[in-house]
Design a protein around this motif. Structure first.
Motif, PDB file in Angstrom:
ATOM      1  N   GLU A  39       4.570 -79.031  23.892  1.00  0.00           N
ATOM      2  CA  GLU A  39       4.525 -80.145  25.225  1.00  0.00           C
ATOM      3  C   GLU A  39       5.056 -79.235  26.296  1.00  0.00           C
ATOM      4  OE1 GLU A  39       7.152 -83.758  27.081  1.00  0.00           O
ATOM      5  OE2 GLU A  39       7.789 -82.273  26.045  1.00  0.00           O
ATOM      6  N   ILE A  40       4.024 -79.161  27.394  1.00  0.00           N
ATOM      7  CA  ILE A  40       4.222 -78.190  28.706  1.00  0.00           C
ATOM      8  C   ILE A  40       3.984 -78.645  29.952  1.00  0.00           C
ATOM      9  CG2 ILE A  40       3.589 -75.743  29.374  1.00  0.00           C
ATOM     10  CD1 ILE A  40       2.946 -75.358  26.382  1.00  0.00           C
ATOM     11  N   TYR A  41       4.926 -78.965  30.674  1.00  0.00           N
ATOM     12  CA  TYR A  41       4.306 -79.715  32.045  1.00  0.00           C
ATOM     13  C   TYR A  41       4.396 -78.434  32.953  1.00  0.00           C
ATOM     14  CZ  TYR A  41       4.642 -84.660  30.446  1.00  0.00           C
ATOM     15  OH  TYR A  41       4.264 -85.619  29.961  1.00  0.00           O
ATOM     16  N   LEU A  42       3.355 -77.869  33.124  1.00  0.00           N
ATOM     17  CA  LEU A  42       3.034 -76.668  34.105  1.00  0.00           C
ATOM     18  C   LEU A  42       1.824 -76.716  34.703  1.00  0.00           C
ATOM     19  CD1 LEU A  42       4.800 -73.607  32.068  1.00  0.00           C
ATOM     20  CD2 LEU A  42       5.786 -74.759  34.110  1.00  0.00           C
ATOM     21  N   PRO A  43       1.730 -76.059  36.120  1.00  0.00           N
ATOM     22  CA  PRO A  43       0.147 -75.895  36.670  1.00  0.00           C
ATOM     23  C   PRO A  43      -0.588 -75.243  35.607  1.00  0.00           C
ATOM     24  CG  PRO A  43       2.282 -75.027  38.087  1.00  0.00           C
ATOM     25  CD  PRO A  43       2.594 -75.382  36.668  1.00  0.00           C
ATOM     26  N   VAL A  44      -1.973 -75.182  35.596  1.00  0.00           N
ATOM     27  CA  VAL A  44      -2.897 -74.807  34.836  1.00  0.00           C
ATOM     28  C   VAL A  44      -2.858 -73.216  34.626  1.00  0.00           C
ATOM     29  CG1 VAL A  44      -5.273 -74.490  34.478  1.00  0.00           C
ATOM     30  CG2 VAL A  44      -4.628 -76.718  34.981  1.00  0.00           C
ATOM     31  N   GLU A  45      -2.559 -72.515  35.542  1.00  0.00           N
ATOM     32  CA  GLU A  45      -2.496 -71.192  35.303  1.00  0.00           C
ATOM     33  C   GLU A  45      -1.350 -70.639  34.653  1.00  0.00           C
ATOM     34  OE1 GLU A  45      -2.390 -72.874  38.334  1.00  0.00           O
ATOM     35  OE2 GLU A  45      -0.669 -72.074  39.313  1.00  0.00           O
ATOM     36  N   ARG A  46      -0.027 -71.334  34.506  1.00  0.00           N
ATOM     37  CA  ARG A  46       0.832 -71.239  33.576  1.00  0.00           C
ATOM     38  C   ARG A  46       0.676 -71.883  32.536  1.00  0.00           C
ATOM     39  NH1 ARG A  46       2.707 -67.180  33.365  1.00  0.00           N
ATOM     40  NH2 ARG A  46       4.496 -67.998  31.886  1.00  0.00           N
ATOM     41  N   LEU A  47       0.084 -72.770  32.314  1.00  0.00           N
ATOM     42  CA  LEU A  47      -0.131 -73.522  31.042  1.00  0.00           C
ATOM     43  C   LEU A  47      -0.825 -72.951  30.177  1.00  0.00           C
ATOM     44  CD1 LEU A  47      -0.105 -76.367  29.273  1.00  0.00           C
ATOM     45  CD2 LEU A  47      -2.086 -76.878  30.490  1.00  0.00           C
ATOM     46  N   VAL A  48      -2.039 -72.178  30.418  1.00  0.00           N
ATOM     47  CA  VAL A  48      -2.903 -71.574  29.666  1.00  0.00           C
ATOM     48  C   VAL A  48      -2.144 -70.227  28.950  1.00  0.00           C
ATOM     49  CG1 VAL A  48      -4.915 -72.117  30.536  1.00  0.00           C
ATOM     50  CG2 VAL A  48      -4.024 -70.270  31.427  1.00  0.00           C
ATOM     51  N   ALA A  49      -1.088 -69.724  29.688  1.00  0.00           N
ATOM     52  CA  ALA A  49      -0.451 -68.532  29.104  1.00  0.00           C
ATOM     53  C   ALA A  49       0.196 -68.829  27.851  1.00  0.00           C
ATOM     54  CB  ALA A  49       0.751 -68.287  30.253  1.00  0.00           C
ATOM     55  N   TYR A  50       0.207 -70.386  27.406  1.00  0.00           N
ATOM     56  CA  TYR A  50       0.884 -70.619  26.216  1.00  0.00           C
ATOM     57  C   TYR A  50       0.016 -70.444  24.971  1.00  0.00           C
ATOM     58  CZ  TYR A  50       5.380 -71.386  28.403  1.00  0.00           C
ATOM     59  OH  TYR A  50       6.344 -71.073  29.050  1.00  0.00           O
ATOM     60  N   TYR A  51      -1.401 -70.330  25.171  1.00  0.00           N
ATOM     61  CA  TYR A  51      -2.144 -69.735  24.111  1.00  0.00           C
ATOM     62  C   TYR A  51      -1.421 -68.708  23.324  1.00  0.00           C
ATOM     63  CZ  TYR A  51      -5.505 -73.311  25.091  1.00  0.00           C
ATOM     64  OH  TYR A  51      -6.042 -74.566  25.313  1.00  0.00           O
ATOM     65  N   GLY A  52      -0.918 -67.622  24.393  1.00  0.00           N
ATOM     66  CA  GLY A  52      -0.098 -66.682  23.849  1.00  0.00           C
ATOM     67  C   GLY A  52      -1.227 -65.276  23.954  1.00  0.00           C
ATOM     68  N   ALA A  53      -0.552 -64.242  24.027  1.00  0.00           N
ATOM     69  CA  ALA A  53      -1.369 -62.810  24.032  1.00  0.00           C
ATOM     70  C   ALA A  53      -2.194 -62.937  22.688  1.00  0.00           C
ATOM     71  CB  ALA A  53      -0.569 -61.681  24.041  1.00  0.00           C
ATOM     72  N   ASP A  54      -3.485 -62.699  22.765  1.00  0.00           N
ATOM     73  CA  ASP A  54      -4.155 -62.690  21.420  1.00  0.00           C
ATOM     74  C   ASP A  54      -4.168 -64.162  20.477  1.00  0.00           C
ATOM     75  OD1 ASP A  54      -5.083 -59.948  21.896  1.00  0.00           O
ATOM     76  OD2 ASP A  54      -3.277 -59.324  20.945  1.00  0.00           O
ATOM     77  N   LEU A  55      -3.944 -64.996  21.257  1.00  0.00           N
ATOM     78  CA  LEU A  55      -3.742 -66.415  20.804  1.00  0.00           C
ATOM     79  C   LEU A  55      -2.680 -66.407  19.875  1.00  0.00           C
ATOM     80  CD1 LEU A  55      -7.445 -67.420  20.345  1.00  0.00           C
ATOM     81  CD2 LEU A  55      -6.178 -67.852  22.226  1.00  0.00           C
ATOM     82  N   ALA A  56      -1.723 -65.842  20.110  1.00  0.00           N
ATOM     83  CA  ALA A  56      -0.452 -65.869  19.105  1.00  0.00           C
ATOM     84  C   ALA A  56       0.418 -66.989  19.448  1.00  0.00           C
ATOM     85  CB  ALA A  56       0.175 -64.517  19.174  1.00  0.00           C
ATOM     86  N   GLY A  57       0.050 -67.814  20.693  1.00  0.00           N
ATOM     87  CA  GLY A  57       1.180 -68.983  20.934  1.00  0.00           C
ATOM     88  C   GLY A  57       0.616 -70.166  20.234  1.00  0.00           C
ATOM     89  N   VAL A  58       0.826 -71.331  21.016  1.00  0.00           N
ATOM     90  CA  VAL A  58       0.560 -72.835  20.298  1.00  0.00           C
ATOM     91  C   VAL A  58      -1.084 -72.836  20.462  1.00  0.00           C
ATOM     92  CG1 VAL A  58       2.599 -73.604  21.206  1.00  0.00           C
ATOM     93  CG2 VAL A  58       0.837 -73.792  22.560  1.00  0.00           C
TER      94      VAL A  58
END
Ligand code: NOJ
Ligand code: MG
Length: 531
Positions: free
Chosen positions: A264-283
């Motif tokens: 659950e992340i309420y952030l603007p798109v450019e910050r939101l997509v950071a949560y896929y993580g480097a090499d998709l190691a995020g959520v």
């Protein structure tokens, strides 16, 4: 095949457990109630059910204040009830996603009792304790998301503890390795019971600035906004260290196979997509709430979809949300006529859709008489309460719309006698039927589930048009965001004829479509290229 994992193809349905189905006559929904309604979810055609928290809790924030991460609150049933629920769900090929609330516990959690007992207690550092500012006030200017200071002074030890939400929800200190280990154990407890994934509450909040710097003023703050917006949440959330915490959670899930991690992340798109993580190691899926926050017109929505698609990192899988237990109901926001357009949009965009229970009936915001207000936020900041979108599901025209034999904890809509599942399920023109058909099409057409997305040039300002494609199959979606007829040119000269696969308007009877198509006001259509 990586591209066919269930959470990419599938659709998620959110159940707010207090409000889905009561089974024991106390006016509050429960786990046995949900189990009883699994056949409905299977009939509707969703793939996964996400259940908001049902853990033991004093319910200061209706379960988002957890007093035991490895149990079931008696209000909702027992662990055995949960085990039955998951077995019955899996029997129907439905996945089950739990709500994991790691940012804070309840003030009633035994960990907090220990932590506040003394400055030297071994669990003192499990929470965020700070000395008062030199004037004796709170350590910094951080504000609670529900209004008022985010710091509460504990008389016994003379320090303040931090709570991003209610004072009954103290934040855990995720810098402490023992906290991480304990929370990982909680994840494993449920993974061992076969849950298929987690929606992680306020995941971008987990790490705070190490120096606890003051947040800067938000120049955009104005009347009508909740107090939390007075400052930009620069130091209290979205800190770089959070990505390590998320990668560790992922590592806990990894040995269990195809389990999903949603943030659950309420952030603007450019910050939101950071949560896929480097090499998709995020959520796997950083919840995308952009449709909820964008003005409802064809141009704004088209721009949003295109910019979101462009912002995704390579391999990052998109997702879309139109409603949840914290946001005004979609049918209320866009109006009853556009609710069908919203449904068609949600279920034809590229990416995993999340539906909020009752939106398939077009449930409205229910006005709550002052004496029945439940949400603490409404008490703190009138007008911001979330009760109007948390009202009980409406199943049929019996007492309390089939939700409970007792007075429900929140009132239902005034048109419950006709706005219910039983009334809409056999009506070809109902919103419920449209949702069901759309979900069916998503299963039948890979182009819709996992195909490519291409925005089509706008021929009018009121229509959003796009194409979904998988191999030789092409579908076009035309959505009229206005109440007026729109003439659309649909056929590129070199291409084949298109025929109507589905319209929001049951009166349009199948058949072909020529070089132009006239969309009725508030009409959406899905076209398929004829072979
Ligand atoms: C987000 C949840 O969706 C909301 O309902 C809750 O109040 C806060 N997090 C605090 O847990
Ligand atoms: Mg009950």
């Amino acid at each position: 095949m990586a591209d066919t994992v269930w959470w990419k193809r599938g659709t998620v349905y959110q159940v707010y457990p207090r409000s889905f189905q009561d089974s024991d006559g106390d006016g509050i929904g429960d786990l046995r109630g949900i189990t009883r309604r699994l056949d409905y979810l299977a009939w509707l055609g969703v793939d996964a059910v996400w259940i908001s928290p049902f853990y033991p809790s004093p319910m200061a924030d209706f379960g988002y204040d957890v007093a035991d991460y490895c149990g079931v609150d008696p209000l909702f049933g027992t662990l055995a009830d949960f085990e039955a629920l998951i077995a019955e769900a899996h029997f129907r090929r439905l996945k089950v996603i739990l709500d994991f609330v790691p940012n804070h516990t309840s003030i009633a959690h035994p960990w907090f009792a220990e932590s506040r007992a003394s400055r030297t207690n071994p669990k003192r550092d499990w929470y965020i304790w700070r000395d008062p500012a030199p004037d004796g006030g709170p350590p910094n200017n951080w504000i609670s998301n529900f209004g008022g200071p985010a710091w509460t002074r504990d008389e016994a030890t003379g320090q303040y503890y931090y709570h991003a939400f209610l004072r009954e929800q103290p934040d855990l200190n995720w810098r402490n390795p023992d906290v991480r280990a304990a929370m990982h154990d909680a994840l494993r407890f449920w993974l061992d019971r076969d849950v298929d994934g987690f929606r992680v509450d306020v995941i971008w909040h987990l790490m705070k600035d190490e120096g606890f710097r003051d947040n800067p003023e938000n120049p955009g703050f104005g009347p009508g906004q909740a107090e939390i917006n007075r400052f930009a949440q620069v130091y209290s959330a979205d800190r770089p260290e959070v990505f390590d915490v998320i990668a560790e959670m992922r590592a806990v899930l990894a040995p269990y196979g195809e389990r999903v991690l949603i943030g659950e992340i309420y952030l603007p798109v450019e910050r939101l997509v950071a949560y896929y993580g480097a090499d998709l190691a995020g959520v796997d899926l950083p919840f995308n709430f952009q449709l909820i926050q964008t003005p409802w017109n064809a141009r704004s929505v088209a721009d949003l979809v295109v910019s979101y698609e462009e912002a995704l990192p390579p391999g990052g899988w998109p997702n879309w949300v139109l409603g949840n237990h914290d946001q005004p109901r979609i049918a209320a926001r866009v109006g009853p006529d556009q609710a069908a357009i919203a449904a068609m949009l949600l279920l034809t965009l590229r990416g995993t859709p999340t539906l909020y229970y009752g939106d398939e009936l077009g449930l409205a915001q229910v006005s709550i008489p002052p004496e029945r207000v439940q949400d603490p936020w409404e008490h703190n900041e009138p007008g911001h309460g979330r009760d109007p979108e948390r009202t009980p599901m409406q199943w049929d025209d019996s007492l309390n719309a089939g939700f409970s034999t007792a007075e429900p904890w929140l009132p239902q809509t005034t048109d419950a006698a006709i706005r219910n599942v039983e009334y809409q399920r056999d009506d070809a023109r109902s919103l419920l039927t449209l949702y069901r058909r759309l979900l069916r099409l998503r299963r039948d057409h890979t182009a819709l589930a996992t195909g490519t997305f291409r925005s089509l040039p706008a021929t009018t300002d009121f229509v959003f048009a796009y194409e979904r494609q998988d191999g030789a199959t092409k579908l076009r979606i035309l959505l009229n965001f206005s109440a007026l007829q729109q003439v659309i040119v649909i056929t590129d000269p070199e291409e084949n004829r298109w025929s109507v696969l589905l319209s929001t308007h049951a009166a349009r009877t199948g058949g072909g479509a020529d070089a132009t198509i006239i969309l009725e006001g508030n009409e959406g259509v899905i076209l398929i290229q004829a072979a």
